[in-house]
Design a protein around this motif. Structure first.
Motif, PDB file in Angstrom:
ATOM      1  N   LEU A  36      11.406 -18.129  -5.266  1.00 28.84           N
ATOM      2  CA  LEU A  36      12.305 -16.983  -5.433  1.00 28.84           C
ATOM      3  C   LEU A  36      13.470 -17.461  -6.281  1.00 28.84           C
ATOM      4  N   LYS A  38      16.888 -18.386  -7.489  1.00 29.03           N
ATOM      5  CA  LYS A  38      18.047 -18.803  -6.687  1.00 29.03           C
ATOM      6  C   LYS A  38      18.933 -17.594  -6.417  1.00 29.03           C
ATOM      7  N   SER A  39      19.366 -17.520  -5.187  1.00 25.89           N
ATOM      8  CA  SER A  39      20.185 -16.386  -4.817  1.00 25.89           C
ATOM      9  C   SER A  39      21.376 -16.246  -5.761  1.00 25.89           C
ATOM     10  N   ASP A  70      15.265 -15.432   9.883  1.00 24.37           N
ATOM     11  CA  ASP A  70      14.865 -15.789   8.513  1.00 24.37           C
ATOM     12  C   ASP A  70      15.766 -15.134   7.481  1.00 24.37           C
ATOM     13  N   GLU A  73      18.831 -16.958   7.107  1.00 22.14           N
ATOM     14  CA  GLU A  73      18.615 -18.199   6.360  1.00 22.14           C
ATOM     15  C   GLU A  73      18.633 -17.922   4.857  1.00 22.14           C
ATOM     16  N   ILE A  74      18.010 -16.804   4.489  1.00 30.00           N
ATOM     17  CA  ILE A  74      17.856 -16.493   3.062  1.00 30.00           C
ATOM     18  C   ILE A  74      19.159 -15.978   2.452  1.00 30.00           C
ATOM     19  N   PHE A 136       9.748  -4.369  10.363  1.00 20.68           N
ATOM     20  CA  PHE A 136      10.806  -5.376  10.255  1.00 20.68           C
ATOM     21  C   PHE A 136      10.534  -6.413   9.164  1.00 20.68           C
ATOM     22  N   ALA A 137       9.248  -6.582   8.824  1.00 21.82           N
ATOM     23  CA  ALA A 137       8.939  -7.576   7.792  1.00 21.82           C
ATOM     24  C   ALA A 137       9.395  -7.102   6.413  1.00 21.82           C
ATOM     25  N   THR A 138       9.685  -5.821   6.287  1.00 19.49           N
ATOM     26  CA  THR A 138      10.135  -5.321   4.977  1.00 19.49           C
ATOM     27  C   THR A 138      11.657  -5.407   4.839  1.00 19.49           C
ATOM     28  N   SER A 140      13.717  -7.879   4.704  1.00 19.83           N
ATOM     29  CA  SER A 140      14.241  -8.874   3.749  1.00 19.83           C
ATOM     30  C   SER A 140      14.113  -8.357   2.316  1.00 19.83           C
ATOM     31  N   GLY A 141      12.970  -7.739   1.992  1.00 16.28           N
ATOM     32  CA  GLY A 141      12.773  -7.208   0.641  1.00 16.28           C
ATOM     33  C   GLY A 141      13.746  -6.081   0.330  1.00 16.28           C
ATOM     34  N   LYS A 144      17.146  -7.506  -0.296  1.00 17.25           N
ATOM     35  CA  LYS A 144      17.172  -8.120  -1.637  1.00 17.25           C
ATOM     36  C   LYS A 144      17.412  -7.045  -2.702  1.00 17.25           C
TER      37      LYS A 144
ATOM     38  N   ASP B 241       7.984  -7.280  -1.332  1.00 15.29           N
ATOM     39  CA  ASP B 241       8.850  -8.454  -1.168  1.00 15.29           C
ATOM     40  C   ASP B 241       8.863  -8.867   0.294  1.00 15.29           C
ATOM     41  N   ASN B 250      14.106 -20.807  -0.924  1.00 18.60           N
ATOM     42  CA  ASN B 250      13.641 -19.450  -0.642  1.00 18.60           C
ATOM     43  C   ASN B 250      12.414 -19.103  -1.489  1.00 18.60           C
ATOM     44  N   TYR B 292       2.428 -13.165   9.074  1.00 20.49           N
ATOM     45  CA  TYR B 292       2.091 -13.436   7.673  1.00 20.49           C
ATOM     46  C   TYR B 292       1.330 -14.744   7.474  1.00 20.49           C
TER      47      TYR B 292
END
Lengths: 273, 593
Positions: A36, A38-39, A70, A73-74, A136-138, A140-141, A144, B241, B250, B292
């Motif tokens: 990914l 870099k932030s 997670d 963390e991101i 919930f897995a979406t 993070s996307g 972003k 994503d 990341n 996942y």
């Protein structure tokens, strides 16, 4: 052409047709994680509020809690997560995790929605008609995408002190960060959250008989819906929260939101001194 | 003629039932399977001559369940209801069907996303004898026992995963049935005024059935049957994503946009003995529920049964591993499932026997079930004057033994994402998920009185099934219960009968002991009055009472009742949904025109 021949030809054609629409993509084990960029998070990136409506008697809530871990963390300080126990079905009213504030937010934003469900800065995302997102897995996307598309508008300066038991005093000042197109009718909300609370046994915990809940909403310092503010003015709030287990594990979360759309523009979390 | 057309119409759905009747054994009932009439073999021309166009005939069905809520929450003093009106128009070549649903203020238990009103189901089917059937629109179907593909509706649970698209069924030669389908599954009302939801994926599949006994006369001459089948199913879903942080860096997951699953099945019958085997495999399918991981999925099932007059037995074993197949990878809950795994546990209908029901676990399990039925004949020592029936059913479900790969910690999501997660030896078993041993004795005592007595011993892993343990003082996640059920019917007159149930559940765990009583008075052919109460003798001391009257006239049934229901898991075929408690006046109507 006989009927049988026609039928066979039709069968072959249909199988052929299916081969167009049925495929599979097996991912090479060495190619499952794509780097990914870099932030790009910097001083100019806003901080989002992730409201996690959760419960003690909820099958997938521990998985959502891990997803939040997670996410933090991101995105680091660009995400402030709060766990809200506001449904009696999943967190009975007798539980110390349940708060009237969380119940009010659930009723307003997610009434009837199954848990876990998350609300990201009180946005309604593309393809959705309501704020809550069960997948919930979406999260993070979506975060972003939100950070990339919405610039920071405000900055919040907050500090908090306590009497060492359960009385907390916060001082918050909201300033403009962007130079133009600033929304009006702003509201300030100040919450207290607590980490490290042991609840009833839940699947998915490191020690399943000591399931630990983090960033749990313990109450609001300035009412369920906060208060109207003007920029650059210090706002002081104080309240005793008897449901706190250990004030050393508490934080003050402050965020500014739109009185009409309810969208959260900026959030912050500070330790209590 | 009408009957023949109906048979042809159902042929595609009935075919898999022939293929795997043991999965549909009455100890593992499926609401849908029970509704489907089985097609009987008959000597008709396989390619019928073109028939004359028959007039179209219309039929309608209505189901409406209403509640005037007296629960002290946001539903208090409001009417709630789930209503469905279906209409069908058909003749010997065409069938057009549609359904209107009114769920804008649904019965408690539905989430905001499930609320809506509209016509989510509409289809047009064209038939050409037994040879071909084409459907455009919304349809239900299943391949084999459904482990790879099952589209069905269960209104009690609020499940409707019908596929919207096209389906073709061909029988080009006797003993051969080929199916091909493609489309998008239904998800509540998210396609209102649209054909498809562009944010969701599509499912495609093909299935082939071969009935060998149709070709080899030697098999049928020896009273044998042999059927072989195979299926291929693929789902297409756009990239998304899904981010993961590992060792300070990341990443985003490289997600498969096509996930394929395939499998084969075999059914061999000789005389009264039937052997069924099925195996399916799925390639990498990372989802939110499996954290996942890219671990492949598989399911293997083996079943043997024997039946003759007055006696039958059934033995079943199933091993499933990471075989949750969803058309949206981020989905959790009961919607958008492409497949269905039979539970291999007894599906109980008595209230206390079903208090702690088992739900098939998506991560995987080893499940075993055995059932033995015997009827002691009339005028024997154990049979008495009218005979005595006995049924013994045992089911046992355990998790898989999982050896987590190096660096993988199941408690830390980010360490699971993008890996194979674990290895699982085929015969390796983990902790106990569920155990049920039950004995049922049914006895007709006199011309006017018969009864059934059932004893059950259940062990229920609450942590695995519900995700939590009710009582934190428990030393382990299990609820051990002993259940005793008496069900007796006394014929009062030629038209009137009284049925009574008395149930008792004893446990030291969860909410403690429960007791249940019911009296049901029937007056043929129209009326039934009932009163029941379920009482928790343990921690809550709550009563769940119900007083009801039912009137049936032909194809119409009206029910009026008052009472309250408890919160808990509502399950059907191993699929469970948590339902909140309700209280109030219940009105229900079902009718066909």
């Amino acid at each position: 052409m006989s009927m049988t021949k026609r039928a066979f030809i039709l069968s072959i054609l249909s199988v052929g047709l299916l081969s167009f629409v049925t495929s599979c993509s097996k991912i090479d084990p060495n190619n499952r994680l794509l780097p990914l960029e870099k932030s790009t998070a910097n001083e100019g990136t806003r901080t989002v509020l992730l409201e996690d409506f959760t419960g003690e008697k909820c099958v997938n809530c521990p998985k959502a809690a891990k997803a939040i871990h997670d996410i933090q963390e991101i995105f680091g300080k660009n995400v402030v997560a709060v766990g809200l126990h506001g449904t009696t079905a999943f967190t009975p009213q007798g539980s110390t995790l349940f708060t009237e504030e969380a119940a009010a937010y659930y009723q307003r934003f997610a009434n009837g929605v199954g848990l876990p469900t998350g609300i990201i800065s009180r946005n309604v995302f593309s393809g959705k008609t309501t704020m809550p997102i069960n997948e919930f897995a979406t999260w993070s996307g979506l975060i972003k995408g939100l950070l990339a598309s919405k610039p920071r508008l405000f900055s919040i300066h907050a500090s908090a002190t306590s009497d060492g038991i359960d009385a907390i005093t916060s001082t918050v000042k909201v300033e403009a960060y962007a130079q133009e197109n600033l929304p009006k009718n702003l509201m300030l909300q100040v919450w207290v959250t607590e980490d490290g609370i042991t609840g009833i046994p839940q699947d998915g915990a490191e020690d399943k008989y000591n399931y630990v809940h983090n960033h749990v909403l313990r109450g609001s310092l300035n009412g369920i819906w906060g208060e109207a503010i003007t920029l650059n003015q210090e706002v002081t709030s104080q309240r005793s929260l008897e449901n706190i287990t250990d004030i050393k594990n508490c934080h003050v979360v402050a965020f500014v939101y739109d009185a009409q759309t309810m969208e959260v523009y900026e959030a912050t979390s500070v330790t209590i001194k | 003629m009408k009957q023949q057309i109906l048979k042809w119409g159902m042929a595609a759905i009935a075919a898999p039932l022939f293929f795997s009747p043991v999965w549909a054994n009455d100890s593992i009932p499926s609401a849908e399977l029970q509704q489907l009439p089985l097609e009987k073999k008959e000597a008709v021309s396989f390619f019928p001559r073109p028939e004359k166009w028959q007039p179209l005939k219309a039929s309608f069905s209505v189901q409406s369940d209403m509640l005037f809520s007296r629960t002290e929450d946001d539903t208090y003093n409001t009417w709630r209801g789930n209503s469905f009106i279906s209409a069908t128009l058909r003749n010997n070549y065409l069938e057009f069907g549609t359904r209107f649903e009114e769920l804008s203020a649904p019965l408690p238990g539905k989430s905001v996303e499930e609320v809506g009103r509209g016509i989510p189901h509409m289809y047009l089917t064209a038939y050409y004898g037994k040879m071909a059937e084409v459907t455009l629109g919304d349809f239900y179907d299943q391949f084999g026992s459904g482990t790879l593909f099952r589209a069905y509706e269960d209104r009690n649970l609020g499940i409707d995963n019908a596929v919207r698209g096209a389906r073709l069924t061909l029988s080009p030669y006797k003993g051969i049935t080929l199916k091909a389908l493609t489309g998008q599954q239904r998800y509540t009302f998210d396609r209102t005024f649209k054909i498809f939801n562009p944010d969701r994926g599509f499912v495609s599949g093909t299935d082939l059935n071969l009935s060998m006994e149709e070709w080899f006369s030697g098999l049928s001459a020896r009273n044998m049957s042999l059927q072989i089948g195979g299926s291929f199913v693929s789902k297409k879903e756009a990239d998304a994503d899904v981010l993961v942080s590992r060792n300070g860096e990341n990443f985003r997951l490289n997600l498969p946009q096509y996930v394929a699953a395939y499998g084969g099945r075999l059914r061999f019958g000789v005389g009264n003995f039937v052997l069924n085997g099925e195996y399916s495999y799925k390639i990498n399918d990372p989802t939110a529920i499996n954290q996942y991981i890219y671990h492949p999925g598989s399911v293997a099932m083996l079943s043997a049964s024997y039946s003759k007059s007055g006696m039958s037995f059934l033995l079943q074993a199933k091993r499933s591993e990471n075989f949750n197949f969803l058309s949206r990878r981020s989905q959790s809950g009961i919607h958008l499932h492409i497949n269905h795994l039979p539970p291999f546990t007894a599906q109980h209908t008595y209230a206390l026997a079903a208090l702690y029901p088992y739900a098939t676990q998506p991560a995987g399990e080893w499940a075993f079930q055995g059932e033995f039925r015997y009827k002691f004949g009339r005028k024997t020592a154990l049979g008495g004057k009218y005979g005595t029936g006995i049924r013994l059913n045992v089911s046992h479900v355990r998790g898989l033994k999982q050896n987590y790969l190096e660096g993988v910690d199941p408690k830390v999501s980010s360490s699971m994402y993008g890996t194979d997660g674990y290895s699982a030896p085929f015969f390796g078993m983990g902790e106990l998920y569920y155990s049920d041993i039950n004995v049922e004795i049914s006895k007709k005592v006199s011309a006017n009185y018969n009864f059934t007595f059932t004893y059950l011993h259940q062990i229920y892993n609450q942590e695995v099934v519900e995700g939590h343990v009710e009582n934190p003082l428990q030393v382990n996640p299990y609820i051990y219960s002993n259940i005793f059920i008496y069900d007796g019917t006394y014929k009062l007159s030629r038209k009137a009968s009284l049925r009574t149930e008395l149930q008792f559940l004893a446990t030291k765990h969860a909410e403690g002991n429960w007791i249940y009583g019911l009296a049901e008075l029937s007056f043929l052919p129209n009326w039934m009055l009932s009163v029941s109460d379920q009482y928790n003798m343990g921690t809550t001391k709550q009563h769940y009472y119900m007083l009801g009257a039912t009137y049936t006239h032909g194809a119409h049934r009206v029910m009026l009742s008052y009472g309250r229901t408890r919160a808990g898991m509502n399950c059907s075929g191993g699929v469970c949904r948590w339902m909140p408690q309700t209280k109030g006046i219940y009105i229900s109507y079902t009718g066909n025109f």
